[in-house]
Design an enzyme around this catalytic site. Structure first.
Site, PDB file in Angstrom:
ATOM      1  N   CYS A  78     -65.589  83.103 -40.162  1.00 53.91           N
ATOM      2  CA  CYS A  78     -66.692  82.390 -39.514  1.00 53.91           C
ATOM      3  C   CYS A  78     -66.509  80.871 -39.646  1.00 53.91           C
ATOM      4  CB  CYS A  78     -68.025  82.908 -40.048  1.00 53.91           C
ATOM      5  SG  CYS A  78     -69.360  82.626 -38.869  1.00 53.91           S
ATOM      6  N   HIS A 174     -68.268  88.224 -40.548  1.00 51.54           N
ATOM      7  CA  HIS A 174     -68.325  88.198 -42.018  1.00 51.54           C
ATOM      8  C   HIS A 174     -67.924  89.550 -42.612  1.00 51.54           C
ATOM      9  CE1 HIS A 174     -70.544  84.369 -42.775  1.00 51.54           C
ATOM     10  NE2 HIS A 174     -70.912  84.554 -41.511  1.00 51.54           N
ATOM     11  N   GLU A 176     -67.044  90.208 -45.474  1.00 55.46           N
ATOM     12  CA  GLU A 176     -67.477  90.290 -46.875  1.00 55.46           C
ATOM     13  C   GLU A 176     -68.913  90.775 -47.010  1.00 55.46           C
ATOM     14  OE1 GLU A 176     -67.111  87.709 -45.044  1.00 55.46           O
ATOM     15  OE2 GLU A 176     -68.779  86.333 -45.386  1.00 55.46           O
TER      16      GLU A 176
HETATM   17  N1  GLN Z   1     -72.373  78.225 -37.123  1.00 54.94           N
HETATM   18  C1  GLN Z   1     -71.614  77.916 -38.307  1.00 54.94           C
HETATM   19  C2  GLN Z   1     -70.649  76.755 -38.072  1.00 54.94           C
HETATM   20  O1  GLN Z   1     -70.560  76.278 -36.992  1.00 54.94           O
HETATM   21  C3  GLN Z   1     -70.826  79.115 -38.776  1.00 54.94           C
HETATM   22  C4  GLN Z   1     -71.768  80.195 -39.223  1.00 54.94           C
HETATM   23  C5  GLN Z   1     -71.243  81.098 -40.280  1.00 54.94           C
HETATM   24  O2  GLN Z   1     -70.262  80.800 -40.981  1.00 54.94           O
HETATM   25  N2  GLN Z   1     -71.924  82.197 -40.443  1.00 54.94           N
HETATM   26  O3  GLN Z   1     -70.035  76.331 -38.963  1.00 54.94           O
END
Ligand code: GLN
Length: 194
Positions: A78, A174, A176
């Site tokens: 992410c 995610h 995890e």
């Molecule tokens: N929206 C976040 C970003 O731009 C990422 C979100 C997340 O890691 N769950 O960094």
């Protein structure tokens, strides 16, 4: 073998717990001295601008980039995927530029900003549940990047959400946050192969 988890912001504890559950030694990485002691690194989800800003302040951006260029495996999830990439489609922020990909932050839009999906990942025998939280997707990948999974948007466009470039693995979601350890195992296999 010690796997570091970048522990500046975000859900680094969940990554460490999952890695420990599959038999890895982990340490939390907050300084370049910590980074010197690890064989591989996970960059967790969280807020990529915050992670990038803190990593820059602690001298970790350059240190992570040069370790990665020297062959240290990195798994970014992410926000971690955003930090690994070369560019975002919506502005400048500190990025390592080691993953040859253009990412779009918060790509799934407001109405479905967090959701679960069942996705097929190349290399896994059965589909996995993926938890997306204000997730990015990948808009463009370089020739060396393999797309291991994609999702469709409501217009039928396909967007990569799991990619691998040699010793770099990245997911939009995610892994995890579920009990499915297979992507972490895939990462550990990558480390062992080196
Ligand atoms: N929206 C976040 C970003 O731009 C990422 C979100 C997340 O890691 N769950 O960094």
């Amino acid at each position: 073998m010690t796997v570091g988890v970048l522990a500046l912001q975000g859900d680094f504890r969940e990554h460490a717990a999952m890695l420990e559950s599959i038999g890895c030694n982990t340490i939390e990485v907050r300084t370049s001295e910590d980074l010197d002691t690890v064989d591989a690194l996970v960059i967790p989800g969280g807020e990529s601008t915050t992670i990038g800003m803190l990593a820059t302040r602690y001298g970790l951006m350059d240190a992570m980039r040069s370790r990665c260029i020297d062959g240290m495996p990195i798994f970014g999830t992410c926000a971690g995927m955003i930090v690994l990439a070369g560019a975002t489609s919506d502005g400048n922020q500190p990025q390592l530029g080691v993953l040859d990909a253009l990412v779009r932050r918060n790509a799934f839009g407001r109405q479905i900003d967090s959701f679960e999906a069942t996705i097929d990942v190349r290399g896994l025998a059965s589909p996995m549940t993926a938890v997306f939280i204000r997730a990015p997707w990948i808009e463009k990948v370089g020739a060396d990047v393999e797309v291991l999974a994609s999702v469709m948007d409501s217009y039928g466009g396909s967007h990569p959400v799991v990619v691998q470039q040699g010793h770099i693995l990245a997911t939009s979601f995610h892994p995890e946050l579920t009990s499915d350890t297979r992507l972490h195992e895939m990462f550990v296999a990558l480390i062992s192969d080196r």
